[in-house]
Design a protein around this motif. Structure first.
Motif, PDB file in Angstrom:
ATOM      1  N   GLU A  17       0.511  -1.655   0.182  1.00 52.86           N
ATOM      2  CA  GLU A  17      -0.187   0.685   0.185  1.00 52.86           C
ATOM      3  C   GLU A  17       0.868   1.525  -0.519  1.00 52.86           C
ATOM      4  O   GLU A  17       0.493   2.129  -0.607  1.00 52.86           O
ATOM      5  N   GLU A  18       2.092   1.342   0.635  1.00 59.96           N
ATOM      6  CA  GLU A  18       3.200   2.345   0.854  1.00 59.96           C
ATOM      7  C   GLU A  18       3.421   2.741  -0.641  1.00 59.96           C
ATOM      8  O   GLU A  18       3.139   3.647  -1.211  1.00 59.96           O
ATOM      9  N   ASP A  20       2.187   1.601  -3.690  1.00 58.22           N
ATOM     10  CA  ASP A  20       2.101   2.658  -4.523  1.00 58.22           C
ATOM     11  C   ASP A  20       1.572   3.739  -4.117  1.00 58.22           C
ATOM     12  O   ASP A  20       0.883   4.278  -5.350  1.00 58.22           O
ATOM     13  N   ALA A  21       0.907   4.197  -2.833  1.00 57.44           N
ATOM     14  CA  ALA A  21       0.888   5.213  -2.087  1.00 57.44           C
ATOM     15  C   ALA A  21       1.906   6.530  -3.259  1.00 57.44           C
ATOM     16  O   ALA A  21       2.170   7.562  -3.587  1.00 57.44           O
ATOM     17  N   ASP A  24       1.725   6.413  -7.045  1.00 55.04           N
ATOM     18  CA  ASP A  24       0.734   7.323  -7.348  1.00 55.04           C
ATOM     19  C   ASP A  24       1.661   8.723  -7.449  1.00 55.04           C
ATOM     20  O   ASP A  24       1.087   9.410  -7.883  1.00 55.04           O
ATOM     21  N   HIS A  25       2.308   9.431  -5.860  1.00 49.20           N
ATOM     22  CA  HIS A  25       2.368  10.473  -5.942  1.00 49.20           C
ATOM     23  C   HIS A  25       3.431  10.693  -6.506  1.00 49.20           C
ATOM     24  O   HIS A  25       3.405  12.053  -7.500  1.00 49.20           O
ATOM     25  N   THR A  92      -9.815  10.063  -2.346  1.00 50.23           N
ATOM     26  CA  THR A  92      -9.020   9.234  -1.183  1.00 50.23           C
ATOM     27  C   THR A  92      -8.091   7.895  -1.828  1.00 50.23           C
ATOM     28  O   THR A  92      -7.955   6.966  -1.369  1.00 50.23           O
TER      29      THR A  92
END
Length: 293
Positions: A17-18, A20-21, A24-25, A92
């Motif tokens: 999850e981190e 992917d975040a 994406d950033h 979100t």
């Protein structure tokens, strides 16, 4: 990849999850993100997860867990910040079924904020000498943008066959320019633009199409470009002047310098705390974490 941090199991899903975040950033910043940066992003994700877990554990140890009322209040504030409940979920990527996960994240944020407030303390008031020293150390942040002044010869074809003619005319014009012909006079005779649109003025990066920027910013002063094709037509460019990036005077950026100084101060204190927690804690990297049944 997963971790056991001070006895707390952190599953692969948290790291993914981190990751992917982070990816994406960087994509949101307009960067081209491909698999060749996955190792870099995974390293950032690993550090972020470990640091966040250590800080959350320390916050819980010192202050206890946030109350349901505190979590409720922050969740409602987050929704309001996004413009409403629907906008919150849209922005979100969460959905109402994710509320337990959202509350978990909010609880961690509340705890870490408390810890950092206690550890970092109030911001210092830097002296002018300290700010000027920081300005000199980080001068690359306070530069004007490079600019180039550009003139063009432009032809706009009205058909596929006409495109061949326009292209050939600009090739011929380029040969004359390379032999010393005047650019402006050539543009008036050959080009399709009125005289007042030959000189495009000074341009900064981001103000025109990438295919044009890549050419005009790489030209030397007075150099003639190859024929450049865009969806508008065909161009010849000449970079007639340049303004190199130069430092913006300290007085004009003093507020930004102060904020940067304070941000660096906070980050230094936070990194110092994380270093202490790592030294005192136990971090074990494992292939997989399975929940006990």
């Amino acid at each position: 990849m997963a971790f056991i941090i001070n006895g707390e199991q952190v599953g692969d899903d948290v790291l993914e999850e981190e990751f992917d975040a982070i990816k994406d950033h960087y994509m949101s910043l307009g960067e081209v993100v491909c698999c060749d940066r996955d190792e870099e992003f995974m390293g950032l994700a690993r550090d972020n997860v470990i640091n966040r877990i250590l800080l959350t554990q320390e916050a819980t140890k010192r202050f206890g867990a946030p109350t349901d009322e505190e979590i409720d209040a922050m969740v409602e504030q987050l929704k309001a910040d996004h413009g409403g409940e629907k906008e919150f979920y849209d922005n979100t990527g969460f959905n109402p079924g994710d509320m337990p996960r959202i509350r978990e994240k909010v609880a961690a944020t509340i705890g870490v904020d408390r810890l950092l407030e206690a550890e970092v303390g109030p911001d210092p008031e830097p002296s002018e000498d300290e700010l000027r020293a920081h300005y000199e150390k980080t001068i690359e942040r306070y530069l004007t943008e490079e600019e180039v002044r550009v003139s063009q010869v432009f032809k706009e074809p009205n058909s596929h066959e006409d495109a061949k003619r326009c292209y050939q005319e600009l090739r011929d014009a380029r040969e004359k320019l390379l032999d010393g012909a005047d650019f402006v006079e050539t543009a008036k005779v050959v080009g399709d633009k009125p005289a007042e649109e030959i000189d495009l003025g000074f341009l900064k990066m981001g103000e025109t199409m990438p295919e044009i920027e890549s050419i005009v910013f790489s030209l030397r002063k007075d150099e003639i470009s190859p024929v450049v094709a865009t969806h508008f037509g065909f161009h010849l460019f000449q970079t007639t002047d340049r303004k190199a990036a130069e430092p913006i005077p300290f007085e004009q950026v003093a507020p930004q310098v102060r904020e940067s100084f304070l941000t660096e101060h906070r980050e230094s204190a936070i990194n110092g705390l994380i270093g202490q927690l790592k030294d005192a804690g136990s971090i074990e990297e494992v292939d997989a974490v399975t929940e006990e049944v």
